[in-house]
Write a protein that holds these residues in place. Structure first.
Motif, PDB file in Angstrom:
ATOM      1  N   ASP A  80      80.859 -31.026 -13.049  1.00 35.78           N
ATOM      2  CA  ASP A  80      80.405 -31.839 -11.930  1.00 35.78           C
ATOM      3  C   ASP A  80      78.884 -31.764 -11.789  1.00 35.78           C
ATOM      4  O   ASP A  80      78.289 -30.702 -11.992  1.00 35.78           O
ATOM      5  CB  ASP A  80      81.082 -31.332 -10.649  1.00 35.78           C
ATOM      6  CG  ASP A  80      80.744 -32.177  -9.451  1.00 35.78           C
ATOM      7  OD1 ASP A  80      81.216 -33.332  -9.396  1.00 35.78           O
ATOM      8  OD2 ASP A  80      79.988 -31.690  -8.586  1.00 35.78           O
ATOM      9  N   ALA A  81      78.265 -32.880 -11.435  1.00 32.90           N
ATOM     10  CA  ALA A  81      76.798 -32.956 -11.330  1.00 32.90           C
ATOM     11  C   ALA A  81      76.234 -31.943 -10.336  1.00 32.90           C
ATOM     12  O   ALA A  81      75.172 -31.352 -10.578  1.00 32.90           O
ATOM     13  CB  ALA A  81      76.371 -34.367 -10.947  1.00 32.90           C
ATOM     14  N   SER A  82      76.913 -31.705  -9.223  1.00 35.85           N
ATOM     15  CA  SER A  82      76.390 -30.742  -8.244  1.00 35.85           C
ATOM     16  C   SER A  82      76.372 -29.330  -8.818  1.00 35.85           C
ATOM     17  O   SER A  82      75.434 -28.558  -8.580  1.00 35.85           O
ATOM     18  CB  SER A  82      77.194 -30.790  -6.949  1.00 35.85           C
ATOM     19  OG  SER A  82      78.548 -30.447  -7.181  1.00 35.85           O
ATOM     20  N   LEU A  83      77.377 -28.978  -9.611  1.00 32.89           N
ATOM     21  CA  LEU A  83      77.409 -27.673 -10.273  1.00 32.89           C
ATOM     22  C   LEU A  83      76.300 -27.577 -11.321  1.00 32.89           C
ATOM     23  O   LEU A  83      75.623 -26.554 -11.436  1.00 32.89           O
ATOM     24  CB  LEU A  83      78.779 -27.434 -10.910  1.00 32.89           C
ATOM     25  CG  LEU A  83      78.950 -26.144 -11.712  1.00 32.89           C
ATOM     26  CD1 LEU A  83      78.611 -24.914 -10.883  1.00 32.89           C
ATOM     27  CD2 LEU A  83      80.368 -26.062 -12.265  1.00 32.89           C
ATOM     28  N   LEU A  84      76.082 -28.656 -12.067  1.00 37.46           N
ATOM     29  CA  LEU A  84      75.023 -28.662 -13.077  1.00 37.46           C
ATOM     30  C   LEU A  84      73.645 -28.494 -12.440  1.00 37.46           C
ATOM     31  O   LEU A  84      72.799 -27.771 -12.967  1.00 37.46           O
ATOM     32  CB  LEU A  84      75.071 -29.945 -13.904  1.00 37.46           C
ATOM     33  CG  LEU A  84      76.307 -30.134 -14.780  1.00 37.46           C
ATOM     34  CD1 LEU A  84      76.233 -31.466 -15.515  1.00 37.46           C
ATOM     35  CD2 LEU A  84      76.475 -28.978 -15.748  1.00 37.46           C
ATOM     36  N   MET A  85      73.427 -29.142 -11.309  1.00 30.94           N
ATOM     37  CA  MET A  85      72.126 -29.000 -10.638  1.00 30.94           C
ATOM     38  C   MET A  85      71.920 -27.573 -10.139  1.00 30.94           C
ATOM     39  O   MET A  85      70.831 -27.015 -10.262  1.00 30.94           O
ATOM     40  CB  MET A  85      72.004 -30.018  -9.512  1.00 30.94           C
ATOM     41  CG  MET A  85      71.933 -31.436 -10.073  1.00 30.94           C
ATOM     42  SD  MET A  85      71.524 -32.705  -8.894  1.00 30.94           S
ATOM     43  CE  MET A  85      69.930 -32.234  -8.359  1.00 30.94           C
ATOM     44  N   ASN A  86      72.966 -26.976  -9.584  1.00 28.08           N
ATOM     45  CA  ASN A  86      72.896 -25.588  -9.137  1.00 28.08           C
ATOM     46  C   ASN A  86      72.583 -24.667 -10.317  1.00 28.08           C
ATOM     47  O   ASN A  86      71.689 -23.818 -10.248  1.00 28.08           O
ATOM     48  CB  ASN A  86      74.220 -25.199  -8.476  1.00 28.08           C
ATOM     49  CG  ASN A  86      74.221 -23.774  -7.976  1.00 28.08           C
ATOM     50  OD1 ASN A  86      73.228 -23.249  -7.502  1.00 28.08           O
ATOM     51  ND2 ASN A  86      75.374 -23.142  -8.078  1.00 28.08           N
ATOM     52  N   ALA A  87      73.298 -24.871 -11.407  1.00 23.15           N
ATOM     53  CA  ALA A  87      73.101 -24.030 -12.592  1.00 23.15           C
ATOM     54  C   ALA A  87      71.706 -24.185 -13.172  1.00 23.15           C
ATOM     55  O   ALA A  87      71.067 -23.189 -13.537  1.00 23.15           O
ATOM     56  CB  ALA A  87      74.159 -24.369 -13.650  1.00 23.15           C
ATOM     57  N   THR A  88      71.202 -25.417 -13.270  1.00 29.60           N
ATOM     58  CA  THR A  88      69.866 -25.613 -13.856  1.00 29.60           C
ATOM     59  C   THR A  88      68.786 -24.958 -13.009  1.00 29.60           C
ATOM     60  O   THR A  88      67.825 -24.422 -13.547  1.00 29.60           O
ATOM     61  CB  THR A  88      69.541 -27.104 -14.087  1.00 29.60           C
ATOM     62  OG1 THR A  88      69.638 -27.814 -12.864  1.00 29.60           O
ATOM     63  CG2 THR A  88      70.455 -27.714 -15.116  1.00 29.60           C
ATOM     64  N   GLY A  89      68.944 -25.000 -11.693  1.00 29.31           N
ATOM     65  CA  GLY A  89      67.979 -24.321 -10.825  1.00 29.31           C
ATOM     66  C   GLY A  89      67.951 -22.819 -11.075  1.00 29.31           C
ATOM     67  O   GLY A  89      66.891 -22.216 -11.228  1.00 29.31           O
ATOM     68  N   HIS A  90      69.131 -22.222 -11.122  1.00 30.67           N
ATOM     69  CA  HIS A  90      69.221 -20.777 -11.390  1.00 30.67           C
ATOM     70  C   HIS A  90      68.679 -20.439 -12.779  1.00 30.67           C
ATOM     71  O   HIS A  90      67.940 -19.460 -12.952  1.00 30.67           O
ATOM     72  CB  HIS A  90      70.672 -20.305 -11.285  1.00 30.67           C
ATOM     73  CG  HIS A  90      71.150 -20.104  -9.888  1.00 30.67           C
ATOM     74  ND1 HIS A  90      70.681 -19.105  -9.065  1.00 30.67           N
ATOM     75  CD2 HIS A  90      72.067 -20.787  -9.168  1.00 30.67           C
ATOM     76  CE1 HIS A  90      71.284 -19.161  -7.905  1.00 30.67           C
ATOM     77  NE2 HIS A  90      72.129 -20.192  -7.930  1.00 30.67           N
ATOM     78  N   LEU A  91      69.038 -21.245 -13.764  1.00 31.00           N
ATOM     79  CA  LEU A  91      68.615 -20.968 -15.139  1.00 31.00           C
ATOM     80  C   LEU A  91      67.107 -21.068 -15.302  1.00 31.00           C
ATOM     81  O   LEU A  91      66.492 -20.221 -15.963  1.00 31.00           O
ATOM     82  CB  LEU A  91      69.300 -21.929 -16.106  1.00 31.00           C
ATOM     83  CG  LEU A  91      70.790 -21.694 -16.322  1.00 31.00           C
ATOM     84  CD1 LEU A  91      71.388 -22.826 -17.137  1.00 31.00           C
ATOM     85  CD2 LEU A  91      71.033 -20.358 -16.989  1.00 31.00           C
TER      86      LEU A  91
END
Length: 138
Positions: free
Chosen positions: A18-29
């Motif tokens: 899901d796009a919201s999960l991807l955005m969360n992950a990219t921020g953390h990464l």
């Protein structure tokens, strides 16, 4: 073409998430990998009129997509074997507390980890063999 391409930060996302999960992950990464990188370079982008200032990476940040978790796992293992700077985000990093997430990540087998995204940073030429099979996210 952009001139400062000696290094790049690649974030490769699992296109099945899901796009919201991807955005969360990219921020953390992005935040986490820059803590690990020894040769990071950032620039200040001030605006005289407003007094606002942004602080951005000197080098490009490129978002790519993987077909699935296995592609990310394979790329991550190549980074580890080559002693490259990497970071990763898996579904074990979602949960009720940081402590639980750390525990779940630690005890999971590599085959049980579902990769949401990975980040790799370094010399562009060294990273090319790993990143060439991925397409730009879009």
């Amino acid at each position: 073409m952009f001139e400062d391409n000696q290094k790049k930060l690649y974030i490769i996302v699992n296109r099945n998430m899901d796009a919201s999960l991807l955005m969360n992950a990219t921020g953390h990464l992005a935040g986490g990998i820059m803590q690990k990188a020894e040769d990071r370079l950032f620039q200040d982008y001030p605006n005289d009129d407003s007094g606002l200032s942004a602080y951005l990476s000197h080098y490009p940040v490129v978002i790519l997509q993987a077909k699935n978790s296995n592609q990310l796992s394979t790329a991550l293992q190549k980074c580890k074997d080559a002693n490259l700077t990497y970071n990763f985000f898996t579904t074990t990093m979602l949960g009720q507390s940081t402590e639980q997430q750390i525990h779940d990540t630690k005890v999971a087998s590599i085959d049980a980890l579902e990769f949401v995204a990975i980040a790799i940073y370094g010399d562009t030429e060294i990273l090319k063999p790993i990143t060439k099979k991925f397409s730009v996210y879009g």
